[in-house]
Design an enzyme around this catalytic site. Structure first.
Site, PDB file in Angstrom:
ATOM      1  N   CYS A 193       0.827  -1.212   0.000  1.00 59.72           N
ATOM      2  CA  CYS A 193       0.000   0.000   0.000  1.00 59.72           C
ATOM      3  C   CYS A 193       0.865   1.267   0.000  1.00 59.72           C
ATOM      4  CB  CYS A 193      -0.961  -0.024   1.174  1.00 59.72           C
ATOM      5  SG  CYS A 193      -0.218  -0.506   2.739  1.00 59.72           S
TER       6      CYS A 193
HETATM    7  N1  NDP Z   1      -4.387  -4.088   5.134  1.00 57.31           N
HETATM    8  C1  NDP Z   1      -3.822  -3.422   4.129  1.00 57.31           C
HETATM    9  O1  NDP Z   1      -3.992  -2.198   3.976  1.00 57.31           O
HETATM   10  C2  NDP Z   1      -2.957  -4.136   3.150  1.00 57.31           C
HETATM   11  C3  NDP Z   1      -2.599  -5.457   3.336  1.00 57.31           C
HETATM   12  N2  NDP Z   1      -1.813  -6.083   2.418  1.00 57.31           N
HETATM   13  C4  NDP Z   1      -1.387  -7.471   2.606  1.00 57.31           C
HETATM   14  O2  NDP Z   1      -2.486  -8.337   2.303  1.00 57.31           O
HETATM   15  C5  NDP Z   1      -2.428  -9.488   3.129  1.00 57.31           C
HETATM   16  C6  NDP Z   1      -3.733  -9.567   3.921  1.00 57.31           C
HETATM   17  O3  NDP Z   1      -3.836  -8.398   4.709  1.00 57.31           O
HETATM   18  P1  NDP Z   1      -5.104  -8.074   5.606  1.00 57.31           P
HETATM   19  O4  NDP Z   1      -6.340  -8.468   4.912  1.00 57.31           O
HETATM   20  O5  NDP Z   1      -4.936  -6.710   6.076  1.00 57.31           O
HETATM   21  O6  NDP Z   1      -4.871  -9.105   6.827  1.00 57.31           O
HETATM   22  P2  NDP Z   1      -5.948  -9.767   7.777  1.00 57.31           P
HETATM   23  O7  NDP Z   1      -5.220 -10.143   9.003  1.00 57.31           O
HETATM   24  O8  NDP Z   1      -7.143  -8.910   7.874  1.00 57.31           O
HETATM   25  O9  NDP Z   1      -6.356 -11.109   6.985  1.00 57.31           O
HETATM   26  C7  NDP Z   1      -5.468 -12.184   6.791  1.00 57.31           C
HETATM   27  C8  NDP Z   1      -6.215 -13.319   6.111  1.00 57.31           C
HETATM   28  O10 NDP Z   1      -5.314 -14.400   5.877  1.00 57.31           O
HETATM   29  C9  NDP Z   1      -5.912 -15.607   6.371  1.00 57.31           C
HETATM   30  N3  NDP Z   1      -4.858 -16.534   6.780  1.00 57.31           N
HETATM   31  C10 NDP Z   1      -3.956 -16.366   7.765  1.00 57.31           C
HETATM   32  N4  NDP Z   1      -3.156 -17.453   7.856  1.00 57.31           N
HETATM   33  C11 NDP Z   1      -3.577 -18.307   6.888  1.00 57.31           C
HETATM   34  C12 NDP Z   1      -3.196 -19.619   6.507  1.00 57.31           C
HETATM   35  N5  NDP Z   1      -2.196 -20.244   7.106  1.00 57.31           N
HETATM   36  N6  NDP Z   1      -3.894 -20.234   5.527  1.00 57.31           N
HETATM   37  C13 NDP Z   1      -4.923 -19.604   4.894  1.00 57.31           C
HETATM   38  N7  NDP Z   1      -5.346 -18.364   5.227  1.00 57.31           N
HETATM   39  C14 NDP Z   1      -4.673 -17.732   6.216  1.00 57.31           C
HETATM   40  C15 NDP Z   1      -6.768 -15.134   7.528  1.00 57.31           C
HETATM   41  O11 NDP Z   1      -7.753 -16.101   7.797  1.00 57.31           O
HETATM   42  P3  NDP Z   1      -8.178 -16.548   9.278  1.00 57.31           P
HETATM   43  O12 NDP Z   1      -7.542 -15.591  10.231  1.00 57.31           O
HETATM   44  O13 NDP Z   1      -9.666 -16.513   9.298  1.00 57.31           O
HETATM   45  O14 NDP Z   1      -7.657 -17.895   9.359  1.00 57.31           O
HETATM   46  C16 NDP Z   1      -7.365 -13.867   6.941  1.00 57.31           C
HETATM   47  O15 NDP Z   1      -8.422 -14.204   6.075  1.00 57.31           O
HETATM   48  C17 NDP Z   1      -1.193  -9.328   4.020  1.00 57.31           C
HETATM   49  O16 NDP Z   1      -0.102  -9.966   3.441  1.00 57.31           O
HETATM   50  C18 NDP Z   1      -0.980  -7.823   4.034  1.00 57.31           C
HETATM   51  O17 NDP Z   1       0.362  -7.508   4.301  1.00 57.31           O
HETATM   52  C19 NDP Z   1      -1.415  -5.442   1.279  1.00 57.31           C
HETATM   53  C20 NDP Z   1      -1.726  -4.147   1.049  1.00 57.31           C
HETATM   54  C21 NDP Z   1      -2.533  -3.387   1.976  1.00 57.31           C
HETATM   55  C1  X2W Z   2      -0.926   0.704   9.416  1.00 53.45           C
HETATM   56  C2  X2W Z   2      -0.100  -0.537   9.176  1.00 53.45           C
HETATM   57  O1  X2W Z   2       0.216  -1.270  10.083  1.00 53.45           O
HETATM   58  N1  X2W Z   2       0.271  -0.773   7.929  1.00 53.45           N
HETATM   59  C3  X2W Z   2       1.040  -1.915   7.536  1.00 53.45           C
HETATM   60  C4  X2W Z   2       1.286  -1.839   6.063  1.00 53.45           C
HETATM   61  C5  X2W Z   2       0.150  -2.394   5.280  1.00 53.45           C
HETATM   62  C6  X2W Z   2       0.406  -3.780   4.777  1.00 53.45           C
HETATM   63  O2  X2W Z   2      -0.353  -4.671   5.038  1.00 53.45           O
HETATM   64  O3  X2W Z   2       1.524  -3.968   4.146  1.00 53.45           O
HETATM   65  P1  X2W Z   2       1.779  -4.684   2.759  1.00 53.45           P
HETATM   66  O4  X2W Z   2       1.334  -3.716   1.773  1.00 53.45           O
HETATM   67  O5  X2W Z   2       3.242  -4.926   2.749  1.00 53.45           O
HETATM   68  O6  X2W Z   2       1.082  -5.952   2.653  1.00 53.45           O
HETATM   69  C7  X2W Z   2       2.422  -1.953   8.188  1.00 53.45           C
HETATM   70  O7  X2W Z   2       3.011  -0.923   8.411  1.00 53.45           O
HETATM   71  O8  X2W Z   2       2.925  -3.065   8.362  1.00 53.45           O
END
Ligand code: NDP
Ligand code: X2W
Length: 367
Positions: free
Chosen positions: A164
């Site tokens: 992000c």
């Molecule tokens: N939040 C953001 O703004 C951004 C996030 N990302 C990336 O996207 C990914 C998801 O982020 P986010 O949605 O925020 O995280 P969340 O913690 O909200 O969601 C993580 C998801 O992964 C699942 N999960 C965890 N472990 C496993 C496993 N072993 N097998 C299958 N599923 C699994 C969880 O399922 P459950 O817990 O139900 O098992 C849940 O659905 C991360 O890598 C994050 O760094 C990228 C850009 C922006």
């Molecule tokens: C506010 C906050 O905690 N933000 C996350 C970045 C968002 C994220 O999930 O990172 P990826 O884009 O690498 O997946 C962090 O700093 O780790």
């Protein structure tokens, strides 16, 4: 395109599924969570109430047994249930472990985690805290900043969807670097501010409502520093900040330009990069988080002091959409030969200056 989403209970997974289930060239076959997830067996809509009546598919638990059952070693591409692509909205380490298995079965991977963004294997223990074991798969990954890597995304089996903060930072930086306007060896400073949904759905003290206050964190050690530097082609100093709102991210980039660079050259750099890009809006005022939250847009504005040769560029995005789910859909659209904004905007966009607006087919959001 028949797809599965792993990470369906998380914030990014939910945004992505909301977009995919309304896309007329994509059909969702499986929604998955971790093996022992408390969400297992529930419907997607039961977990994320805003999608009630839109997506009622059940959440399955992902395991080796699930993989062996649903992913045949050699897929019959014409079979009704054959998968074309899988989206990982999972922790980085999980993607790093499993992406290769899907590729081996002939299934495209769009990884929204950081498991395949850095090119150097050795950077993973330092910045991500785990040893990446799959150099072969890592070497097949293509970075997917949709506005800049169209060709590579189109031909990729594995797309590393950008982070992000890197998305906003690189959209601001790349036109300047591509036009060689930056003063060589000068400092590039990126200040990023993110809402709390950036930290994911799982509760932690740091993201607790009572604890969150505007503050810097992970200074000089955040994993997005090497990602931004790698993709910009210049070393940056990256200062992330956490802010007390739900969604939206602002990156403000400050850099020194070469002597003699004019405002006109800066303007040319930004216009030529983005005037035909539907999801990047060049503004004549500073961008606001509220104007991009819940939308797939990146809003950009810059100010340049010709005397001091100092350029400041700001870019605002929704961290869960342009910073994750919407950009992943852009990448999938590119892979399918569709316009990258397909399913994200009306299909009337023809270039800068057009009056286009976001299709609001999503119900009001819970985040
Ligand atoms: N939040 C953001 O703004 C951004 C996030 N990302 C990336 O996207 C990914 C998801 O982020 P986010 O949605 O925020 O995280 P969340 O913690 O909200 O969601 C993580 C998801 O992964 C699942 N999960 C965890 N472990 C496993 C496993 N072993 N097998 C299958 N599923 C699994 C969880 O399922 P459950 O817990 O139900 O098992 C849940 O659905 C991360 O890598 C994050 O760094 C990228 C850009 C922006
Ligand atoms: C506010 C906050 O905690 N933000 C996350 C970045 C968002 C994220 O999930 O990172 P990826 O884009 O690498 O997946 C962090 O700093 O780790």
């Amino acid at each position: 395109m028949k797809v599965a989403v792993i990470g369906a209970s998380g914030y990014v997974g939910a945004e992505l599924i909301g977009l995919l289930c309304q896309h007329d060239n994509i059909s969702i076959q499986h929604l998955l969570v971790s093996e022992n997830s408390s969400s297992c067996g529930k419907t997607f809509a039961a977990l994320h109430g805003r999608w009630q009546g839109i997506c009622d598919l059940p959440l399955q638990s992902f395991s080796q047994t699930w993989f062996d059952t649903f992913i045949p070693a050699k897929q019959d591409k014409d079979a009704d249930n054959a998968l074309d692509a899988v989206f990982f909205a999972t922790p980085h380490e999980f993607s790093a472990l499993w992406a290769g298995a899907f590729l081996d079965a002939g299934i495209k991977v769009f990884d929204l985690s950081g498991g395949f963004r850095l090119k150097e294997l050795a950077d993973y223990p330092h910045y991500y805290g785990f040893e990446h074991q799959d150099i072969n798969t890592l070497s097949q990954a293509h970075y997917g900043l949709a506005e800049w890597q169209h060709e590579q995304i189109a031909g990729a089996e594995l797309v590393a969807v950008p982070g992000c903060y890197p998305t906003a930072s690189l959209l601001a930086l790349k036109p300047v670097i591509a036009h060689e306007l930056q003063l060589e060896n000068s400092l590039v400073v990126v200040n990023g501010i993110s809402g709390v949904s950036g930290a994911g759905r799982t509760a932690s003290l740091a993201s607790n409502f009572n604890e969150v206050s505007l503050m810097p964190y992970n200074i000089l050690k955040h994993r997005h520093q090497p990602e931004i530097s790698q993709e910009a082609g210049v070393e940056v100093i990256f200062n992330p900040h956490l802010a007390p709102y739900k969604r939206g991210l602002l990156a403000t980039v400050t850099l020194q330009l070469k002597p003699g660079v004019t405002c006109a050259r800066v303007e040319h750099a930004f216009k030529s990069a983005y005037q035909d890009k539907a999801l990047v809006r060049l503004l004549d005022a500073w961008p606001k988080i509220d104007n991009v939250a819940h939308s797939p847009f990146a809003d950009l504005h810059w100010q340049y002091d010709e005397d001091k040769q100092v350029l400041v560029v700001a870019c605002a995005i929704d961290n869960l959409l342009k910073g994750a789910a919407a950009q992943a859909l852009q990448c999938a659209n590119i892979a399918m030969g569709l316009p990258d904004h397909y399913g994200l905007l009306p299909q009337t966009f023809t270039g800068s200056g057009d009056d286009y607006s976001l299709v609001s087919h999503a119900p009001s959001t819970s985040l």
